[in-house]
Write an enzyme that holds these catalytic residues in place. Structure first.
Site, PDB file in Angstrom:
ATOM      1  N   ARG A 110       0.565  -0.871   0.075  1.00  0.00           N
ATOM      2  CA  ARG A 110      -0.143  -0.027   0.126  1.00  0.00           C
ATOM      3  C   ARG A 110       0.367   0.809   0.461  1.00  0.00           C
ATOM      4  O   ARG A 110       1.694   1.367   0.775  1.00  0.00           O
ATOM      5  CB  ARG A 110      -1.209   0.425   1.663  1.00  0.00           C
ATOM      6  N   THR A 114      -1.042   7.568  -1.072  1.00  0.00           N
ATOM      7  CA  THR A 114      -2.201   7.514  -1.658  1.00  0.00           C
ATOM      8  C   THR A 114      -3.272   6.611  -1.174  1.00  0.00           C
ATOM      9  O   THR A 114      -4.121   6.596  -1.251  1.00  0.00           O
ATOM     10  CB  THR A 114      -1.836   7.089  -3.187  1.00  0.00           C
ATOM     11  N   ASP A 206       0.355  -3.597  12.493  1.00  0.00           N
ATOM     12  CA  ASP A 206       0.345  -3.798  11.458  1.00  0.00           C
ATOM     13  C   ASP A 206      -0.034  -5.160  10.662  1.00  0.00           C
ATOM     14  O   ASP A 206       1.530  -5.963  11.852  1.00  0.00           O
ATOM     15  CB  ASP A 206       1.314  -3.414  10.434  1.00  0.00           C
ATOM     16  N   ASP A 209       3.925  -6.613  10.167  1.00  0.00           N
ATOM     17  CA  ASP A 209       5.093  -6.364  11.348  1.00  0.00           C
ATOM     18  C   ASP A 209       4.836  -7.008  12.414  1.00  0.00           C
ATOM     19  O   ASP A 209       6.600  -7.670  13.252  1.00  0.00           O
ATOM     20  CB  ASP A 209       5.188  -5.371  11.399  1.00  0.00           C
TER      21      ASP A 209
END
Length: 215
Positions: A110, A114, A206, A209
């Site tokens: 990602r 944006t 995340d 992660d």
């Protein structure tokens, strides 16, 4: 999401074992090794639900006592498509239950500005149109990457697609449902909202992660 706005294609798997393991995963103090094991265990339970309506047929077999027409899965083995990198955590648990499944991978990340998906890898079975497809990605946040991945699979010929995620945000559910109303979504929970950085709240951080200890 309010009950009145919940799409018919959304299935929340609120089994007590799923919810308990998910709570342990949300805890920021849960180490990566435990996080990965919990994700693997939850994914097996989610796989049980997403495969509930697979087509069946019968095959004549002999038990130690007699012949019988025994129920077996009909057609070609399904395909599990992992959205890299975090999707592999769900993939491993599903393969415990579905060891004969074919495997596909879609590499996406990602863009931090944006929030749109950037593709760097795509590899799926050539006969994907003849097989049920399960797309796996732990976090359905904005839905941008997931909707993109599903469209790539449809462009490759996939006709029977279902999505499995660990957590979803209302924004992600809305996006995928709008773009792909034919694709059912299976998740352990739908959380409150996305923050300004596109993370699910309360969420679990995340997933990639936390799986790999990279942050």
């Amino acid at each position: 999401m309010a009950a009145s706005s919940t799409p018919k294609t959304l299935v929340v798997v609120d089994h007590p074992l799923v919810l308990h393991k998910l709570s342990l995963m949300r805890d920021k103090n849960t180490p990566s090794a435990v996080f990965r094991q919990l994700l693997r265990e939850i994914s097996l339970l989610l796989a049980y639900e997403v495969t509930r309506d697979l087509p069946m047929t019968t095959q004549k077999i002999e038990t130690p006592l007699t012949e019988m027409d025994a129920p077996i899965l009909k057609g070609k083995k399904l395909v599990i498509v992992s959205i890299l990198r975090a999707g592999n955590g769900l993939l491993e648990g599903m393969l415990d239950l579905l060891p004969s499944a074919r495997i596909g991978h879609i590499g996406l990340y990602r863009d931090p500005v944006t929030l749109k998906p950037v593709e760097y890898y795509f590899k799926v079975p050539s006969d994907i149109g003849e097989r049920p497809v399960i797309v796996v990605d732990p976090m359905l946040a904005t839905g941008n990457s997931t909707a993109y991945a599903i469209q790539k699979l449809k462009d490759a010929g996939a006709r029977d697609v279902r999505l499995v995620c660990l957590l979803a945000a209302p924004e992600g559910v809305k996006r995928v449902t709008a773009d792909h109303p034919d694709v059912p979504i299976y998740t352990a929970a739908v959380d409150s909202h996305l923050n300004d950085h596109g993370y699910i709240v309360p969420g679990l951080g995340d997933a990639g992660d936390r799986m790999f200890g990279t942050k």
